[in-house]
Design an enzyme around this catalytic site. Structure first.
Site, mmCIF file in Angstrom:
data_model
loop_
_atom_site.group_PDB
_atom_site.id
_atom_site.type_symbol
_atom_site.label_atom_id
_atom_site.label_comp_id
_atom_site.label_asym_id
_atom_site.label_seq_id
_atom_site.Cartn_x
_atom_site.Cartn_y
_atom_site.Cartn_z
ATOM 1 N N GLU A 96 -9.759 -1.931 5.626
ATOM 2 C CA GLU A 96 -10.319 -1.751 6.957
ATOM 3 C C GLU A 96 -11.555 -2.643 7.123
ATOM 4 O O GLU A 96 -12.075 -3.172 6.134
ATOM 5 C CB GLU A 96 -10.709 -0.268 7.133
ATOM 6 C CG GLU A 96 -9.572 0.730 6.890
ATOM 7 C CD GLU A 96 -8.517 0.762 8.017
ATOM 8 O OE1 GLU A 96 -8.450 -0.186 8.819
ATOM 9 O OE2 GLU A 96 -7.754 1.749 8.067
ATOM 10 N N HIS A 135 -7.298 -5.079 10.270
ATOM 11 C CA HIS A 135 -7.124 -4.800 8.840
ATOM 12 C C HIS A 135 -5.919 -5.546 8.265
ATOM 13 O O HIS A 135 -4.976 -5.903 8.977
ATOM 14 C CB HIS A 135 -7.070 -3.293 8.547
ATOM 15 C CG HIS A 135 -5.818 -2.575 8.936
ATOM 16 N ND1 HIS A 135 -5.786 -1.212 9.202
ATOM 17 C CD2 HIS A 135 -4.534 -2.985 9.097
ATOM 18 C CE1 HIS A 135 -4.559 -0.847 9.485
ATOM 19 N NE2 HIS A 135 -3.774 -1.908 9.437
ATOM 20 N N ASP A 147 0.821 -1.211 0.000
ATOM 21 C CA ASP A 147 0.000 0.000 0.000
ATOM 22 C C ASP A 147 0.857 1.265 0.000
ATOM 23 O O ASP A 147 2.086 1.206 0.142
ATOM 24 C CB ASP A 147 -0.966 0.019 1.203
ATOM 25 C CG ASP A 147 -0.343 -0.571 2.477
ATOM 26 O OD1 ASP A 147 0.890 -0.504 2.622
ATOM 27 O OD2 ASP A 147 -1.081 -1.100 3.312
ATOM 28 N N ASN A 151 -7.269 -3.271 14.468
ATOM 29 C CA ASN A 151 -8.695 -3.476 14.152
ATOM 30 C C ASN A 151 -8.893 -4.641 13.187
ATOM 31 O O ASN A 151 -9.971 -4.804 12.629
ATOM 32 C CB ASN A 151 -9.293 -2.188 13.559
ATOM 33 C CG ASN A 151 -8.654 -1.796 12.231
ATOM 34 O OD1 ASN A 151 -7.723 -2.459 11.758
ATOM 35 N ND2 ASN A 151 -9.141 -0.727 11.620
HETATM 36 C C1 F6R Z 1 1.460 -1.792 6.134
HETATM 37 C C2 F6R Z 1 0.060 -2.205 6.205
HETATM 38 C C3 F6R Z 1 -0.664 -2.367 7.501
HETATM 39 C C4 F6R Z 1 0.231 -2.809 8.669
HETATM 40 C C5 F6R Z 1 -0.595 -2.876 9.948
HETATM 41 C C6 F6R Z 1 0.281 -3.198 11.149
HETATM 42 O O1 F6R Z 1 1.910 -1.775 4.800
HETATM 43 O O2 F6R Z 1 -0.533 -2.388 5.203
HETATM 44 O O3 F6R Z 1 -1.690 -3.309 7.341
HETATM 45 O O4 F6R Z 1 0.800 -4.047 8.389
HETATM 46 O O5 F6R Z 1 -1.227 -1.674 10.175
HETATM 47 O O6 F6R Z 1 1.165 -2.141 11.349
HETATM 48 P P1 F6R Z 1 2.361 -2.259 12.389
HETATM 49 O O7 F6R Z 1 3.189 -3.407 11.928
HETATM 50 O O8 F6R Z 1 3.107 -0.957 12.292
HETATM 51 O O9 F6R Z 1 1.737 -2.492 13.701
#
Ligand code: F6R
Length: 263
Positions: A147, A142, A71, A140
């Site tokens: 989301e 995702h 992303d 959450n």
């Molecule tokens: C990152 C992404 C998100 C993260 C998720 C966890 O490219 O797409 O889904 O993997 O938010 O983030 P961290 O690892 O920072 O807790």
């Protein structure tokens, strides 16, 4: 990774050990691909994985590796230190010695981000699809920036970030208002099309999402439950992230997942 079982959970003492094991799973899966294509997540969870990969692989082994980021924020300058262009460069491309021309990140600064998202989906397909997709999990539930409520058949597209996600990512920006409101993310169908998934979740803040992912109803309310429908998904956890999961010996869980503890 075991076929026929929907989810494999491996629990380690700490995030470093989980990252090291995840790195080994990634390296093994890539070594069996002829023209390897790797999907990479940003954020804190995969950092130990990338560090371990960089320390352990033979220099030059990734010279033909094609990489697709999961992303990118919409409206961010790619040169911004917290753009996912910059993060992927800093945490993946440079340490692994990747050919920059083979590293792809959605173009969040494109005048038409919807068209950029569609182009990105086509580029993944044109590369032959993703062999191994590395994923983190949001607090959450995702996956990528899909989301809760995101359709399981979604492709790469522009999405609005949940308030919880902007709050979680505020640690990377001077203040929460500076966190972009939208992103281009691989869709849940795009993620599910990867031939194998290596998921990493560490720390207390992920425990509830890990529980929902492992034992909750498979539903768009928790996008991470999609992982239970994938034939080759392995989740690497530390104790803190695993702490709410009932024992793998529970009969209602044993058909759906394998849990291994690595004390
Ligand atoms: C990152 C992404 C998100 C993260 C998720 C966890 O490219 O797409 O889904 O993997 O938010 O983030 P961290 O690892 O920072 O807790």
């Amino acid at each position: 990774m075991t076929r026929g079982l929907s989810l494999r959970l491996e629990v380690f003492d700490d995030a470093e050990a989980a990252g090291a094991a995840a790195a080994e799973a990634v390296a093994a899966a890539l070594s069996s691909a002829t023209r390897p294509v790797l999907g990479v997540a940003t954020g804190s969870s995969p950092e130990p994985l990338y560090r371990h990969l960089a320390r352990t692989v033979t220099p030059g082994v990734f010279s033909d590796l094609e990489v697709f980021a999961l992303d990118e924020y919409v409206g961010i300058d790619p040169a911004h230190p917290e753009s996912y262009h910059s993060v992927v460069d800093r945490t993946v491309s440079v340490p692994l010695g990747l050919d920059a021309a083979r590293v792809h990140v959605p173009d969040g600064s494109a005048p038409d981000p919807h068209a950029a998202a569609a182009r990105y989906e086509r580029a993944i397909v044109a590369a032959g699809g993703i062999d191994v997709q590395i994923l983190g999990i949001g607090g959450n539930g995702h996956l990528g920036f899909n989301e809760p409520g995101s359709p399981f058949d979604s492709e790469t597209r522009v999405v609005q970030l949940a308030a919880e996600t902007r709050n979680a990512n505020a640690r990377f920006f001077p203040k929460e208002d500076d966190v972009p409101t939208h992103a281009i993310t691989q869709g849940l169908a795009t993620i599910a099309a990867a031939r194998s998934l290596v998921v990493i979740a560490t720390g207390e803040a992920k425990a509830a999402a890990v529980l929902a992912m492992s034992t909750g109803e498979i539903s768009v309310d928790c996008p991470a439950t999609l992982l239970r429908t994938h034939p080759r998904a392995a989740v690497f956890l530390d104790r803190a992230a695993a702490r709410l999961i009932p024992s793998f010996e529970a009969p209602d869980l044993s058909e759906r997942m394998v849990m291994e503890f690595h004390p």
